[in-house]
Enzyme design. Structure first.
Site, PDB file in Angstrom:
ATOM      1  N   ARG A   1       0.818  -1.223   0.000  1.00 46.23           N
ATOM      2  CA  ARG A   1       0.000   0.000   0.000  1.00 46.23           C
ATOM      3  C   ARG A   1       0.855   1.278   0.000  1.00 46.23           C
ATOM      4  NH1 ARG A   1      -2.324  -3.475  -1.347  1.00 46.23           N
ATOM      5  NH2 ARG A   1      -4.231  -4.418  -0.576  1.00 46.23           N
TER       6      ARG A   1
ATOM      7  N   SER B   1     -11.208  -1.480   3.052  1.00 45.25           N
ATOM      8  CA  SER B   1     -10.536  -1.805   4.319  1.00 45.25           C
ATOM      9  C   SER B   1     -10.006  -0.524   4.939  1.00 45.25           C
ATOM     10  CB  SER B   1      -9.365  -2.754   4.073  1.00 45.25           C
ATOM     11  OG  SER B   1      -9.852  -3.960   3.555  1.00 45.25           O
TER      12      SER B   1
ATOM     13  N   GLU C   1      -5.367   2.574   6.548  1.00 45.71           N
ATOM     14  CA  GLU C   1      -4.974   2.453   5.142  1.00 45.71           C
ATOM     15  C   GLU C   1      -5.541   3.642   4.357  1.00 45.71           C
ATOM     16  OE1 GLU C   1      -5.542  -1.360   3.182  1.00 45.71           O
ATOM     17  OE2 GLU C   1      -6.233  -0.324   1.368  1.00 45.71           O
TER      18      GLU C   1
HETATM   19  C1  FAD Z   1     -15.848  -0.959  -1.580  1.00 44.67           C
HETATM   20  C2  FAD Z   1     -14.379  -0.703  -1.685  1.00 44.67           C
HETATM   21  C3  FAD Z   1     -13.519  -1.753  -1.927  1.00 44.67           C
HETATM   22  C4  FAD Z   1     -12.138  -1.536  -2.011  1.00 44.67           C
HETATM   23  N1  FAD Z   1     -11.314  -2.594  -2.245  1.00 44.67           N
HETATM   24  C5  FAD Z   1      -9.978  -2.384  -2.341  1.00 44.67           C
HETATM   25  C6  FAD Z   1      -9.101  -3.487  -2.585  1.00 44.67           C
HETATM   26  O1  FAD Z   1      -9.515  -4.625  -2.754  1.00 44.67           O
HETATM   27  N2  FAD Z   1      -7.771  -3.226  -2.637  1.00 44.67           N
HETATM   28  C7  FAD Z   1      -7.262  -1.961  -2.487  1.00 44.67           C
HETATM   29  O2  FAD Z   1      -6.039  -1.795  -2.553  1.00 44.67           O
HETATM   30  N3  FAD Z   1      -8.077  -0.911  -2.249  1.00 44.67           N
HETATM   31  C8  FAD Z   1      -9.414  -1.083  -2.180  1.00 44.67           C
HETATM   32  N4  FAD Z   1     -10.242  -0.022  -1.945  1.00 44.67           N
HETATM   33  C9  FAD Z   1      -9.654   1.318  -1.726  1.00 44.67           C
HETATM   34  C10 FAD Z   1      -9.501   2.183  -2.999  1.00 44.67           C
HETATM   35  O3  FAD Z   1     -10.467   1.840  -3.965  1.00 44.67           O
HETATM   36  C11 FAD Z   1      -8.092   2.072  -3.603  1.00 44.67           C
HETATM   37  O4  FAD Z   1      -7.097   2.506  -2.692  1.00 44.67           O
HETATM   38  C12 FAD Z   1      -7.957   2.891  -4.893  1.00 44.67           C
HETATM   39  O5  FAD Z   1      -6.729   2.579  -5.500  1.00 44.67           O
HETATM   40  C13 FAD Z   1      -8.018   4.407  -4.671  1.00 44.67           C
HETATM   41  O6  FAD Z   1      -8.141   5.039  -5.931  1.00 44.67           O
HETATM   42  P1  FAD Z   1      -8.891   6.443  -6.085  1.00 44.67           P
HETATM   43  O7  FAD Z   1      -8.787   6.878  -7.483  1.00 44.67           O
HETATM   44  O8  FAD Z   1     -10.245   6.362  -5.523  1.00 44.67           O
HETATM   45  O9  FAD Z   1      -7.940   7.353  -5.181  1.00 44.67           O
HETATM   46  P2  FAD Z   1      -8.373   8.496  -4.141  1.00 44.67           P
HETATM   47  O10 FAD Z   1      -9.138   7.883  -3.014  1.00 44.67           O
HETATM   48  O11 FAD Z   1      -8.979   9.632  -4.852  1.00 44.67           O
HETATM   49  O12 FAD Z   1      -6.931   8.931  -3.599  1.00 44.67           O
HETATM   50  C14 FAD Z   1      -6.111   8.014  -2.890  1.00 44.67           C
HETATM   51  C15 FAD Z   1      -4.716   8.632  -2.751  1.00 44.67           C
HETATM   52  O13 FAD Z   1      -4.139   8.745  -4.048  1.00 44.67           O
HETATM   53  C16 FAD Z   1      -3.796  10.110  -4.349  1.00 44.67           C
HETATM   54  N5  FAD Z   1      -4.036  10.295  -5.783  1.00 44.67           N
HETATM   55  C17 FAD Z   1      -5.128   9.918  -6.512  1.00 44.67           C
HETATM   56  N6  FAD Z   1      -4.941  10.169  -7.813  1.00 44.67           N
HETATM   57  C18 FAD Z   1      -3.705  10.728  -7.920  1.00 44.67           C
HETATM   58  C19 FAD Z   1      -2.919  11.183  -9.016  1.00 44.67           C
HETATM   59  N7  FAD Z   1      -3.342  11.141 -10.281  1.00 44.67           N
HETATM   60  N8  FAD Z   1      -1.676  11.686  -8.770  1.00 44.67           N
HETATM   61  C20 FAD Z   1      -1.210  11.755  -7.495  1.00 44.67           C
HETATM   62  N9  FAD Z   1      -1.904  11.322  -6.420  1.00 44.67           N
HETATM   63  C21 FAD Z   1      -3.131  10.817  -6.642  1.00 44.67           C
HETATM   64  C22 FAD Z   1      -4.660  10.961  -3.431  1.00 44.67           C
HETATM   65  O14 FAD Z   1      -4.016  12.189  -3.157  1.00 44.67           O
HETATM   66  C23 FAD Z   1      -4.746  10.061  -2.194  1.00 44.67           C
HETATM   67  O15 FAD Z   1      -3.604  10.218  -1.388  1.00 44.67           O
HETATM   68  C24 FAD Z   1     -11.615  -0.215  -1.868  1.00 44.67           C
HETATM   69  C25 FAD Z   1     -12.502   0.849  -1.638  1.00 44.67           C
HETATM   70  C26 FAD Z   1     -13.864   0.613  -1.561  1.00 44.67           C
HETATM   71  C27 FAD Z   1     -14.793   1.775  -1.350  1.00 44.67           C
END
Ligand code: FAD
Length: 310
Positions: free
Chosen positions: A179, A229, A299
């Site tokens: 992570r 999580s 996380e």
């Molecule tokens: C129902 C559910 C299930 C999930 N299952 C998993 C799973 O199985 N495994 C897992 O790892 N995660 C899981 N997640 C968590 C999440 O989906 C992941 O961490 C995902 O990768 C986050 O992507 P996001 O675009 O939503 O990022 P955001 O939530 O928008 O941002 C996350 C971080 O990334 C940074 N960020 C985003 N885009 C950029 C960019 N272009 N440049 C620089 N920084 C950036 C943000 O500043 C922040 O620090 C789950 C979430 C939910 C709601």
């Protein structure tokens, strides 16, 4: 420049169809928990074409900038975010398959990349297709599930440095671990990247995707807002098992609850504030520490002002 002048300058840079600028923008509707405060300024970009120029203006004006993707791992404190948030939109059209490689932009959703991979008969991305995030967010988090992580499939990532320089990083330079990647600590912004997969059988890939989606539906409380999580997996343990064994399933602060279905998830049962969620996180940390001597690290990414000392 005052705020109106900054907005005017940004509007001159951004063609209407490529960006939206919102003042005092609620972030609850843009984040997984559906809770939290407002951002002073929210700039929603449909792609990364003008990102460099937008960042340059904001930085020149000394405005703090936070970049987000789909918000699926993000909790904004109730006091909101001072400065500007840039949300990189879900521009799924920027996913291009060439042989065994997929070229994607930062805003591409993992589900859309997964579908394109399956359509092209490319195997290796099934683990990621149910994660509700963008490519950019998944690179920052080294997102993973069911035995796979982004580090296993990524070949290179294009970033913008804090100095506004474009760079292509190799997997080694990304310094992936559980992570974690180098992106946040260096203040890089992900623009896009290349995923390298292997040829596989289309039907088998689709059937594995259906199987994992079913697993998620059966084990996760997907009917409630959450960020997945809440805690990282502590070395040698599983966070969900520790929370369950400590008897914390169903524990509630205001509208925030430790899910009855999956103890690793904190969910918003309807009217949770970010403060409720943060207080519940702290309570879970303390109770698990008392029961097993293990301190659970969140996380999820927690940003903004107010409410907590986490
Ligand atoms: C129902 C559910 C299930 C999930 N299952 C998993 C799973 O199985 N495994 C897992 O790892 N995660 C899981 N997640 C968590 C999440 O989906 C992941 O961490 C995902 O990768 C986050 O992507 P996001 O675009 O939503 O990022 P955001 O939530 O928008 O941002 C996350 C971080 O990334 C940074 N960020 C985003 N885009 C950029 C960019 N272009 N440049 C620089 N920084 C950036 C943000 O500043 C922040 O620090 C789950 C979430 C939910 C709601």
């Amino acid at each position: 420049m005052n705020r109106d002048q900054i907005i005017q300058t940004l509007q001159n840079i951004l063609p209407m169809e490529e960006g939206q600028i919102l003042v005092n923008a609620p972030m609850d509707c843009r984040t997984g928990f559906r809770a939290g405060g407002k951002a002073d300024l929210l700039i929603v970009l449909q792609n990364c074409d003008h990102l460099g120029e937008v960042l340059q203006v904001l930085r020149q004006e000394g405005m703090p900038v936070f970049v987000m993707g789909n918000g699926s791992n993000l909790l904004v404190r109730d006091g909101g975010i001072r400065g500007a948030v840039i949300q990189i939109g879900k521009d799924a059209s920027q996913i291009r398959v060439e042989g065994e490689r997929i070229f994607v932009s930062a805003g591409a959703m993992l589900s859309a990349i997964g579908s394109k991979a399956a359509e092209a008969g490319l195997d290796g991305f099934v683990f990621a297709s149910g994660i509700p995030g963008t490519f950019g967010g998944a690179i920052v988090m080294n997102a993973g599930a069911y035995g796979g992580e982004m580090k296993d499939v990524v070949e290179s990532v294009d970033v913008l440095t804090p100095q506004g320089e474009k760079k292509t990083l190799s997997v080694e330079e990304l310094d992936f671990s559980y992570r974690h990647s180098v992106i946040a600590q260096k203040g890089y912004v992900v623009l896009g990247g290349v995923i390298h997969l292997q040829k596989g059988d289309k039907e088998q890939i689709r059937s594995q995707m259906r199987e994992l989606a079913e697993k998620r539906r059966n084990s996760q409380p997907l009917q409630y807002p959450s960020c997945g999580s809440t805690f990282k997996r502590p070395a040698g343990f599983f966070a969900a098992k520790l929370i369950d064994d400590a008897g914390l399933k169903g524990l509630q602060v205001g509208g925030a609850q430790v899910s009855e279905k999956h103890a690793g998830f904190i969910v918003n049962t309807g009217n949770a504030t970010a403060t409720d969620i943060l207080q519940l996180i702290r309570l879970v940390q303390e109770k698990v520490q008392q029961a097993f001597g293990v301190w659970l690290e969140p996380e999820i990414r927690i940003v903004g002002e107010d409410g907590s000392t986490l």
